[in-house]
Motif scaffolding. Structure first.
Motif, PDB file in Angstrom:
ATOM      1  N   THR A  86      -9.280  -3.135  13.083  1.00  0.00           N
ATOM      2  CA  THR A  86      -8.489  -4.329  12.373  1.00  0.00           C
ATOM      3  C   THR A  86      -7.359  -2.986  11.215  1.00  0.00           C
ATOM      4  O   THR A  86      -6.835  -3.287  10.857  1.00  0.00           O
ATOM      5  CB  THR A  86      -9.335  -4.897  11.335  1.00  0.00           C
ATOM      6  N   LEU A  87      -8.442  -2.276  10.233  1.00  0.00           N
ATOM      7  CA  LEU A  87      -8.085  -1.603   9.333  1.00  0.00           C
ATOM      8  C   LEU A  87      -6.279  -0.930  10.180  1.00  0.00           C
ATOM      9  O   LEU A  87      -5.563  -0.461  10.176  1.00  0.00           O
ATOM     10  CB  LEU A  87      -8.806  -0.582   9.374  1.00  0.00           C
ATOM     11  N   ILE A  88      -6.931  -0.081  11.390  1.00  0.00           N
ATOM     12  CA  ILE A  88      -5.898   0.515  12.293  1.00  0.00           C
ATOM     13  C   ILE A  88      -4.994   0.138  11.865  1.00  0.00           C
ATOM     14  O   ILE A  88      -3.500   0.583  11.759  1.00  0.00           O
ATOM     15  CB  ILE A  88      -6.787   1.821  13.620  1.00  0.00           C
ATOM     16  N   TYR A  89      -4.954  -1.186  12.271  1.00  0.00           N
ATOM     17  CA  TYR A  89      -3.358  -1.867  13.004  1.00  0.00           C
ATOM     18  C   TYR A  89      -2.867  -1.978  11.948  1.00  0.00           C
ATOM     19  O   TYR A  89      -1.493  -2.020  12.062  1.00  0.00           O
ATOM     20  CB  TYR A  89      -4.169  -4.011  14.043  1.00  0.00           C
ATOM     21  N   ILE A  90      -3.610  -3.046  10.568  1.00  0.00           N
ATOM     22  CA  ILE A  90      -2.709  -2.430   9.578  1.00  0.00           C
ATOM     23  C   ILE A  90      -2.413  -1.913   8.781  1.00  0.00           C
ATOM     24  O   ILE A  90      -0.524  -1.996   8.730  1.00  0.00           O
ATOM     25  CB  ILE A  90      -4.074  -3.299   7.992  1.00  0.00           C
ATOM     26  N   VAL A  91      -2.743  -0.531   9.021  1.00  0.00           N
ATOM     27  CA  VAL A  91      -1.967   1.047   8.845  1.00  0.00           C
ATOM     28  C   VAL A  91      -0.820   1.438   9.356  1.00  0.00           C
ATOM     29  O   VAL A  91       0.300   1.639   9.246  1.00  0.00           O
ATOM     30  CB  VAL A  91      -3.254   2.175   8.813  1.00  0.00           C
ATOM     31  N   THR A 120       0.223  -1.049  -0.023  1.00  0.00           N
ATOM     32  CA  THR A 120       0.229   0.120   0.175  1.00  0.00           C
ATOM     33  C   THR A 120       0.570   1.182  -0.157  1.00  0.00           C
ATOM     34  O   THR A 120       2.225   1.330   0.728  1.00  0.00           O
ATOM     35  CB  THR A 120      -0.997   0.059   1.025  1.00  0.00           C
ATOM     36  N   SER A 121       0.428   2.645  -0.649  1.00  0.00           N
ATOM     37  CA  SER A 121       1.168   3.256  -0.498  1.00  0.00           C
ATOM     38  C   SER A 121       0.650   4.380   0.533  1.00  0.00           C
ATOM     39  O   SER A 121      -0.346   3.452   1.112  1.00  0.00           O
ATOM     40  CB  SER A 121       0.246   4.130  -2.360  1.00  0.00           C
ATOM     41  N   LYS A 122       1.161   5.299   0.572  1.00  0.00           N
ATOM     42  CA  LYS A 122       0.754   6.642   1.875  1.00  0.00           C
ATOM     43  C   LYS A 122      -0.744   6.579   1.986  1.00  0.00           C
ATOM     44  O   LYS A 122      -1.142   7.238   3.304  1.00  0.00           O
ATOM     45  CB  LYS A 122       2.029   7.245   1.545  1.00  0.00           C
ATOM     46  N   PHE A 123      -0.911   7.061   0.548  1.00  0.00           N
ATOM     47  CA  PHE A 123      -1.996   7.764   0.107  1.00  0.00           C
ATOM     48  C   PHE A 123      -3.172   6.393   0.708  1.00  0.00           C
ATOM     49  O   PHE A 123      -3.788   7.138   1.623  1.00  0.00           O
ATOM     50  CB  PHE A 123      -2.667   8.043  -0.891  1.00  0.00           C
ATOM     51  N   ALA A 124      -3.228   5.655   0.711  1.00  0.00           N
ATOM     52  CA  ALA A 124      -3.935   4.563   0.423  1.00  0.00           C
ATOM     53  C   ALA A 124      -3.430   3.664   1.801  1.00  0.00           C
ATOM     54  O   ALA A 124      -4.428   3.645   2.981  1.00  0.00           O
ATOM     55  CB  ALA A 124      -3.758   3.151  -0.215  1.00  0.00           C
ATOM     56  N   LEU A 125      -2.896   4.544   2.958  1.00  0.00           N
ATOM     57  CA  LEU A 125      -2.745   4.454   3.842  1.00  0.00           C
ATOM     58  C   LEU A 125      -3.618   5.027   5.138  1.00  0.00           C
ATOM     59  O   LEU A 125      -4.200   4.642   5.649  1.00  0.00           O
ATOM     60  CB  LEU A 125      -1.250   3.763   4.844  1.00  0.00           C
ATOM     61  N   ILE A 126      -3.442   6.122   4.259  1.00  0.00           N
ATOM     62  CA  ILE A 126      -3.937   7.638   5.225  1.00  0.00           C
ATOM     63  C   ILE A 126      -5.360   6.581   4.972  1.00  0.00           C
ATOM     64  O   ILE A 126      -6.215   7.167   6.193  1.00  0.00           O
ATOM     65  CB  ILE A 126      -3.295   8.768   4.521  1.00  0.00           C
ATOM     66  N   LEU A 127      -6.044   6.733   4.376  1.00  0.00           N
ATOM     67  CA  LEU A 127      -7.482   6.746   3.563  1.00  0.00           C
ATOM     68  C   LEU A 127      -7.812   5.271   4.690  1.00  0.00           C
ATOM     69  O   LEU A 127      -9.407   5.549   5.508  1.00  0.00           O
ATOM     70  CB  LEU A 127      -7.665   6.252   1.971  1.00  0.00           C
ATOM     71  N   MET A 128      -6.890   4.466   4.204  1.00  0.00           N
ATOM     72  CA  MET A 128      -7.806   3.294   5.458  1.00  0.00           C
ATOM     73  C   MET A 128      -7.610   3.110   6.927  1.00  0.00           C
ATOM     74  O   MET A 128      -8.683   3.164   7.493  1.00  0.00           O
ATOM     75  CB  MET A 128      -6.367   2.042   5.147  1.00  0.00           C
ATOM     76  N   PHE A 129      -6.939   3.957   7.034  1.00  0.00           N
ATOM     77  CA  PHE A 129      -6.937   4.855   8.823  1.00  0.00           C
ATOM     78  C   PHE A 129      -8.182   5.625   9.014  1.00  0.00           C
ATOM     79  O   PHE A 129      -8.653   5.454   9.751  1.00  0.00           O
ATOM     80  CB  PHE A 129      -6.207   6.147   9.088  1.00  0.00           C
ATOM     81  N   LEU A 130      -8.021   6.693   7.832  1.00  0.00           N
ATOM     82  CA  LEU A 130      -9.344   7.511   8.142  1.00  0.00           C
ATOM     83  C   LEU A 130     -10.690   6.451   8.358  1.00  0.00           C
ATOM     84  O   LEU A 130     -11.875   6.535   8.780  1.00  0.00           O
ATOM     85  CB  LEU A 130      -9.903   8.513   7.255  1.00  0.00           C
ATOM     86  N   PHE A 131     -11.202   5.200   7.036  1.00  0.00           N
ATOM     87  CA  PHE A 131     -12.028   4.240   7.275  1.00  0.00           C
ATOM     88  C   PHE A 131     -12.229   3.547   8.707  1.00  0.00           C
ATOM     89  O   PHE A 131     -13.495   3.500   9.116  1.00  0.00           O
ATOM     90  CB  PHE A 131     -11.749   3.758   6.397  1.00  0.00           C
ATOM     91  N   GLY A 132     -10.895   3.091   8.926  1.00  0.00           N
ATOM     92  CA  GLY A 132     -10.928   2.820  10.231  1.00  0.00           C
ATOM     93  C   GLY A 132     -12.190   3.671  11.185  1.00  0.00           C
ATOM     94  O   GLY A 132     -12.573   2.714  12.123  1.00  0.00           O
ATOM     95  N   LEU A 133     -11.107   4.555  11.085  1.00  0.00           N
ATOM     96  CA  LEU A 133     -11.852   5.816  12.516  1.00  0.00           C
ATOM     97  C   LEU A 133     -13.453   5.639  11.950  1.00  0.00           C
ATOM     98  O   LEU A 133     -14.486   5.776  13.390  1.00  0.00           O
ATOM     99  CB  LEU A 133     -10.921   6.870  12.012  1.00  0.00           C
ATOM    100  N   PHE A 134     -13.661   6.053  10.833  1.00  0.00           N
ATOM    101  CA  PHE A 134     -14.853   6.226  10.424  1.00  0.00           C
ATOM    102  C   PHE A 134     -15.867   5.262  10.996  1.00  0.00           C
ATOM    103  O   PHE A 134     -16.679   5.002  11.761  1.00  0.00           O
ATOM    104  CB  PHE A 134     -15.798   6.071   9.235  1.00  0.00           C
TER     105      PHE A 134
END
Length: 182
Positions: free
Chosen positions: A171-176, A125-139
């Protein structure tokens, strides 16, 4: 059956982490790639390095190798040579495939090899994708709280939705968090 100590091939300790294995592979692959190194034995050394990496990067084949290595160094060579357990088939298959892939990569130009996925060992994953995953995890976590608060008469369903959202978001936040370290 000839025994090759893959830890010695990669010049690493038997307690090396996956990151140390990858680093050793990258350094030695650059050094011995036949397009870069014109010595007579460079191609064979490259294949040995590639094979060592393929075996040691995977937990299952690494465990099998560690067991074989222990038997070999404990002077149980008869046990080592007569080994007949089912894990051997998996190990031999990975070893055979590693040799095929090593042959393929050794025929590439060095520049193509450096650009290949095997050498780059990039994160998925790219940094942009990681940021999106983190935000989706928070959401997802906030959505779980929202579902619980607004469950009205069906608190059990609201609680289940909250649990699912917390698990998925966590889980998403952990992966990020793990991928970001790499």
């Amino acid at each position: 059956m000839e025994f090759i100590d893959y830890y010695k091939v990669l010049n690493i300790s038997e307690n090396a982490t996956l990151e140390e294995i990858k680093k050793a592979f990258r350094e030695l692959a650059k050094e011995y790639h036949p397009d870069k190194n014109k010595s007579i034995d460079a191609s064979q050394k490259f294949r040995d390095v590639f094979e060592a990496y393929e075996i040691l990067k995977d937990k299952i084949t690494k465990d099998i190798f560690d067991e074989r290595r222990r038997k070999f160094y404990n002077k149980q060579s008869a046990e080592f040579k007569n080994e007949k357990y089912t894990k051997s088939e998996t190990y031999e298959h990975v070893k055979k495939e590693a040799n095929k892939r090593a042959e393929y990569f050794s025929r590439m130009t060095f520049d193509d090899f450096i650009q290949s996925s095997i050498f780059m060992l990039k994160k998925a994953t790219s940094k942009f994708a990681l940021i999106l995953m983190f935000l989706f995890g928070l959401f997802m976590i906030f959505f779980g709280l929202f579902a619980l608060v607004n469950a009205n008469n069906n608190e059990g369903l609201g609680f289940l939705i909250m649990l699912f959202c917390f698990a998925f978001g966590g889980t998403l936040i952990y992966i990020v968090q793990n991928d970001w370290k790499k």
